[in-house]
Structure formats: C-alpha cells, structure tokens
Write a protein that holds these residues in place. Structure first.
Motif, PDB file in Angstrom:
ATOM      1  N   ALA A  56      -5.503  38.790  51.210  1.00  0.00           N
ATOM      2  CA  ALA A  56      -4.815  39.645  52.079  1.00  0.00           C
ATOM      3  C   ALA A  56      -3.641  39.036  52.900  1.00  0.00           C
ATOM      4  CB  ALA A  56      -5.993  40.505  53.176  1.00  0.00           C
ATOM      5  N   LEU A  57      -2.583  39.671  53.397  1.00  0.00           N
ATOM      6  CA  LEU A  57      -1.741  39.138  54.250  1.00  0.00           C
ATOM      7  C   LEU A  57      -2.044  39.564  55.636  1.00  0.00           C
ATOM      8  CD1 LEU A  57       1.658  39.965  52.256  1.00  0.00           C
ATOM      9  CD2 LEU A  57       0.775  37.963  52.737  1.00  0.00           C
ATOM     10  N   ASP A  58      -2.856  38.784  56.137  1.00  0.00           N
ATOM     11  CA  ASP A  58      -3.410  39.174  57.501  1.00  0.00           C
ATOM     12  C   ASP A  58      -2.925  38.139  58.506  1.00  0.00           C
ATOM     13  OD1 ASP A  58      -4.828  36.850  57.194  1.00  0.00           O
ATOM     14  OD2 ASP A  58      -6.658  37.971  56.667  1.00  0.00           O
ATOM     15  N   ASP A  59      -3.154  38.335  59.978  1.00  0.00           N
ATOM     16  CA  ASP A  59      -2.368  37.514  60.934  1.00  0.00           C
ATOM     17  C   ASP A  59      -2.645  35.916  60.939  1.00  0.00           C
ATOM     18  OD1 ASP A  59      -1.350  39.535  62.046  1.00  0.00           O
ATOM     19  OD2 ASP A  59      -3.255  39.702  63.350  1.00  0.00           O
ATOM     20  N   ASP A  60      -3.735  35.469  59.809  1.00  0.00           N
ATOM     21  CA  ASP A  60      -3.945  34.183  59.430  1.00  0.00           C
ATOM     22  C   ASP A  60      -3.186  33.683  58.268  1.00  0.00           C
ATOM     23  OD1 ASP A  60      -5.556  33.830  61.750  1.00  0.00           O
ATOM     24  OD2 ASP A  60      -7.417  34.621  60.716  1.00  0.00           O
ATOM     25  N   ASP A  61      -2.616  34.713  57.563  1.00  0.00           N
ATOM     26  CA  ASP A  61      -1.976  34.187  56.356  1.00  0.00           C
ATOM     27  C   ASP A  61      -0.885  32.924  56.447  1.00  0.00           C
ATOM     28  OD1 ASP A  61      -1.696  34.634  53.268  1.00  0.00           O
ATOM     29  OD2 ASP A  61       0.488  34.843  54.168  1.00  0.00           O
ATOM     30  N   LYS A  62      -0.548  32.214  55.618  1.00  0.00           N
ATOM     31  CA  LYS A  62       0.747  31.279  56.037  1.00  0.00           C
ATOM     32  C   LYS A  62       1.979  32.029  56.007  1.00  0.00           C
ATOM     33  CE  LYS A  62       0.903  29.492  51.338  1.00  0.00           C
ATOM     34  NZ  LYS A  62       1.259  28.070  50.455  1.00  0.00           N
ATOM     35  N   VAL A  63       2.099  33.183  55.178  1.00  0.00           N
ATOM     36  CA  VAL A  63       3.281  33.674  55.079  1.00  0.00           C
ATOM     37  C   VAL A  63       3.556  34.522  56.426  1.00  0.00           C
ATOM     38  CG1 VAL A  63       4.671  35.691  54.032  1.00  0.00           C
ATOM     39  CG2 VAL A  63       3.164  33.894  52.625  1.00  0.00           C
ATOM     40  N   VAL A  64       2.491  35.298  56.600  1.00  0.00           N
ATOM     41  CA  VAL A  64       2.817  35.716  57.945  1.00  0.00           C
ATOM     42  C   VAL A  64       2.863  34.860  59.212  1.00  0.00           C
ATOM     43  CG1 VAL A  64       1.370  37.279  59.774  1.00  0.00           C
ATOM     44  CG2 VAL A  64       1.430  37.554  57.155  1.00  0.00           C
ATOM     45  N   ARG A  65       2.293  33.833  59.286  1.00  0.00           N
ATOM     46  CA  ARG A  65       2.420  32.798  60.368  1.00  0.00           C
ATOM     47  C   ARG A  65       3.898  32.101  60.448  1.00  0.00           C
ATOM     48  NH1 ARG A  65      -2.439  30.427  58.551  1.00  0.00           N
ATOM     49  NH2 ARG A  65      -0.969  28.673  57.941  1.00  0.00           N
ATOM     50  N   LYS A  66       4.443  32.057  59.143  1.00  0.00           N
ATOM     51  CA  LYS A  66       5.694  31.426  58.919  1.00  0.00           C
ATOM     52  C   LYS A  66       6.937  32.492  59.601  1.00  0.00           C
ATOM     53  CE  LYS A  66       8.971  28.669  57.088  1.00  0.00           C
ATOM     54  NZ  LYS A  66       9.088  27.286  57.501  1.00  0.00           N
ATOM     55  N   PHE A  67       6.711  33.721  59.210  1.00  0.00           N
ATOM     56  CA  PHE A  67       7.700  34.786  59.811  1.00  0.00           C
ATOM     57  C   PHE A  67       7.594  34.555  61.145  1.00  0.00           C
ATOM     58  CE2 PHE A  67       8.527  35.634  55.376  1.00  0.00           C
ATOM     59  CZ  PHE A  67       9.680  36.315  55.290  1.00  0.00           C
ATOM     60  N   ARG A  68       6.288  34.937  61.644  1.00  0.00           N
ATOM     61  CA  ARG A  68       6.074  35.100  63.008  1.00  0.00           C
ATOM     62  C   ARG A  68       6.617  33.750  63.918  1.00  0.00           C
ATOM     63  NH1 ARG A  68       1.562  37.807  63.686  1.00  0.00           N
ATOM     64  NH2 ARG A  68       2.988  39.562  63.325  1.00  0.00           N
ATOM     65  N   GLU A  69       6.460  32.565  63.291  1.00  0.00           N
ATOM     66  CA  GLU A  69       7.150  31.341  63.918  1.00  0.00           C
ATOM     67  C   GLU A  69       8.898  31.493  63.885  1.00  0.00           C
ATOM     68  OE1 GLU A  69       5.871  28.262  61.396  1.00  0.00           O
ATOM     69  OE2 GLU A  69       3.939  28.268  61.951  1.00  0.00           O
ATOM     70  N   THR A  70       9.349  31.956  62.960  1.00  0.00           N
ATOM     71  CA  THR A  70      10.653  32.359  62.764  1.00  0.00           C
ATOM     72  C   THR A  70      11.120  33.165  63.744  1.00  0.00           C
ATOM     73  OG1 THR A  70      10.780  32.013  60.541  1.00  0.00           O
ATOM     74  CG2 THR A  70      12.597  33.236  61.466  1.00  0.00           C
ATOM     75  N   GLY A  71      10.220  34.288  64.273  1.00  0.00           N
ATOM     76  CA  GLY A  71      10.933  35.381  65.141  1.00  0.00           C
ATOM     77  C   GLY A  71      10.357  34.523  66.603  1.00  0.00           C
ATOM     78  N   SER A  72       9.596  33.705  66.522  1.00  0.00           N
ATOM     79  CA  SER A  72       9.282  32.965  68.113  1.00  0.00           C
ATOM     80  C   SER A  72      10.728  31.947  68.237  1.00  0.00           C
ATOM     81  CB  SER A  72       8.232  32.099  67.983  1.00  0.00           C
ATOM     82  OG  SER A  72       6.949  32.949  68.326  1.00  0.00           O
ATOM     83  N   ARG A  73      11.271  31.270  67.325  1.00  0.00           N
ATOM     84  CA  ARG A  73      12.360  30.285  67.403  1.00  0.00           C
ATOM     85  C   ARG A  73      13.391  31.402  67.695  1.00  0.00           C
ATOM     86  NH1 ARG A  73      10.116  28.158  62.736  1.00  0.00           N
ATOM     87  NH2 ARG A  73      11.753  28.903  61.434  1.00  0.00           N
ATOM     88  N   ARG A  74      13.502  32.461  67.456  1.00  0.00           N
ATOM     89  CA  ARG A  74      14.623  33.308  67.534  1.00  0.00           C
ATOM     90  C   ARG A  74      14.537  34.273  68.939  1.00  0.00           C
ATOM     91  NH1 ARG A  74      16.116  30.954  63.363  1.00  0.00           N
ATOM     92  NH2 ARG A  74      17.673  31.709  61.672  1.00  0.00           N
ATOM     93  N   GLY A  75      13.631  33.774  69.670  1.00  0.00           N
ATOM     94  CA  GLY A  75      13.323  34.802  70.905  1.00  0.00           C
ATOM     95  C   GLY A  75      12.615  35.760  70.754  1.00  0.00           C
ATOM     96  N   THR A  76      12.058  36.205  69.652  1.00  0.00           N
ATOM     97  CA  THR A  76      11.167  37.573  69.395  1.00  0.00           C
ATOM     98  C   THR A  76       9.702  37.160  68.827  1.00  0.00           C
ATOM     99  OG1 THR A  76      13.354  38.487  68.909  1.00  0.00           O
ATOM    100  CG2 THR A  76      11.534  39.896  68.433  1.00  0.00           C
ATOM    101  N   PRO A  77       9.017  36.847  69.734  1.00  0.00           N
ATOM    102  CA  PRO A  77       7.694  36.144  69.225  1.00  0.00           C
ATOM    103  C   PRO A  77       6.811  37.252  68.706  1.00  0.00           C
ATOM    104  CG  PRO A  77       7.770  36.343  71.565  1.00  0.00           C
ATOM    105  CD  PRO A  77       9.157  36.609  71.173  1.00  0.00           C
ATOM    106  N   SER A  78       7.145  38.500  68.898  1.00  0.00           N
ATOM    107  CA  SER A  78       6.230  39.690  68.121  1.00  0.00           C
ATOM    108  C   SER A  78       6.601  39.958  66.745  1.00  0.00           C
ATOM    109  CB  SER A  78       6.500  40.932  69.216  1.00  0.00           C
ATOM    110  OG  SER A  78       7.762  41.163  69.282  1.00  0.00           O
ATOM    111  N   TRP A  79       7.972  39.405  66.517  1.00  0.00           N
ATOM    112  CA  TRP A  79       8.518  39.593  65.145  1.00  0.00           C
ATOM    113  C   TRP A  79       8.019  39.126  63.923  1.00  0.00           C
ATOM    114  CZ3 TRP A  79      10.860  36.872  61.018  1.00  0.00           C
ATOM    115  CH2 TRP A  79      11.531  37.608  59.995  1.00  0.00           C
TER     116      TRP A  79
END
Length: 195
Positions: A56-79
């Motif tokens: 499952a792609l859940d909040d702990d999945d490495k893909v989900v975490r990578k995308f969330r980290e990208t959002g945080s770096r861009r100033g949108t931590p919820s993305w």
C-alpha cells in the motif's frame, strides 16, 4: 520476479528502488503551475489491492514520504501523494499483464467520479506514466474518454533491457490532447512548457 511475473517496472536505466531524478519536483511544479495551491498527486498503480498489506501507498511508504519532503522544501508541507487518491490494480492484472492499461483507465474514471470531476470538470489532469506497463494504452483511453478533464499525457521512455538504451517515440494527439514522451524529467519539463 515471482513465478516469472515481474513485481515492478522494467526500466534498467537506474537501480531497482531508486527514485527518478527530478520526478517529485516535476510533479510539484506541474501541480502548482496554475498559481493555486497544488492539488495532491493521484496515483494509478498496478500494485495489487489484494497485496495492500505489503504494498500500500500509505503515509509510511518511501514514495509518499519523498513527495511530501518535496512539498515541504517548496513551502507546501501538506503536498504530496494523496493516499485517498491512490487507485490500485488487482492480482488479475498482475497475472495477466495485458489488462493493466485498461485497469488504470477504469481507475481514472473511478477517481474523477469520486472527486466530482466527471460533472463539474474543475480539474485538468496530466497523466504522467511510462512505457513499461501499459501506461500508453491507459493514457489513450483516458484522453479519448474524458478529453475535457485531460490536458496531456507525458510518458517516460524507460529502458527495457540491461543496455540502458530506450528510444523516445514521437508524440501524437488523442482527442486533441497531446501524448508526449521523455527520457528524463528535465525532458518532461520541456514537454510541459509546450502545454
């Protein structure tokens, strides 16, 4: 491979499990391109729903975490990947690979219906896939069925063998919407600028 059925993609250009350089950043920029708060990423995956306990792609999945980290770096931590916007395949498509494209198309219809887009057309989707697991077929079906919801399909030309070489096909249109191919996410960005 399990019982001679691949458990994932066919790209030999990068190590198995590696993130494509620039993929998450590209998806963020695409999501933010209209100047509004970027929408979460929807995922149409071939992963079998019956194996969600392990895949499952859940909040702990490495893909989900990578995308969330990208959002945080861009100033949108919820993305990031909207785990409520993930649509899975089944063991049927895992065993019978030719059905993967159709299943992703049906999942797109389900997603757009669930979000109310089929009646209001408030979003425009860009399908980002690859040439490895029937994504081109899925893209063609999506564009033909709901061109009012689809801006384009952008497909990563993956390397199908250990040579690491893939041919980048010429683009074409379906229902007046472009299908474009790229080798790197810098190439995807060049395709997106033309939209």
């Amino acid at each position: 491979r399990l019982l001679d059925v691949p458990l994932g993609g066919v790209d030999a250009q990068y190590e198995r499990g590696a993130f494509y350089p620039g993929c998450a950043a590209f998806c963020y920029e695409l999501a933010a391109a209209d100047g509004h708060a970027p929408e979460p990423v929807a995922v149409l995956t071939a992963r079998a729903q019956e194996l969600a306990f392990a895949l499952a792609l859940d909040d702990d999945d490495k893909v989900v975490r990578k995308f969330r980290e990208t959002g945080s770096r861009r100033g949108t931590p919820s993305w990031g990947v909207g785990v409520d916007r993930v649509r899975y395949g089944s063991l049927h498509e895992w065993a019978f690979q030719d059905f993967k494209g159709y299943r992703k198309y049906r999942n797109f219809l389900d997603l757009t219906d669930a979000l109310g887009d089929a009646t209001t057309a408030t979003r425009r989707y860009v399908f980002v896939g690859d040439t490895g697991e029937r994504d081109e077929e899925a893209a063609e079906l999506m564009l033909a069925a709901r061109p009012e919801l689809c801006a384009a399909a952008l497909l990563h030309a993956v390397a199908p063998s250990t040579t690491g070489v893939s041919r980048v096909p010429a683009g074409y249109d379906v229902a007046g919407r472009p299908v474009k191919f790229f080798r790197t996410y810098a190439g995807a960005a060049a395709c997106a600028v033309e939209l």
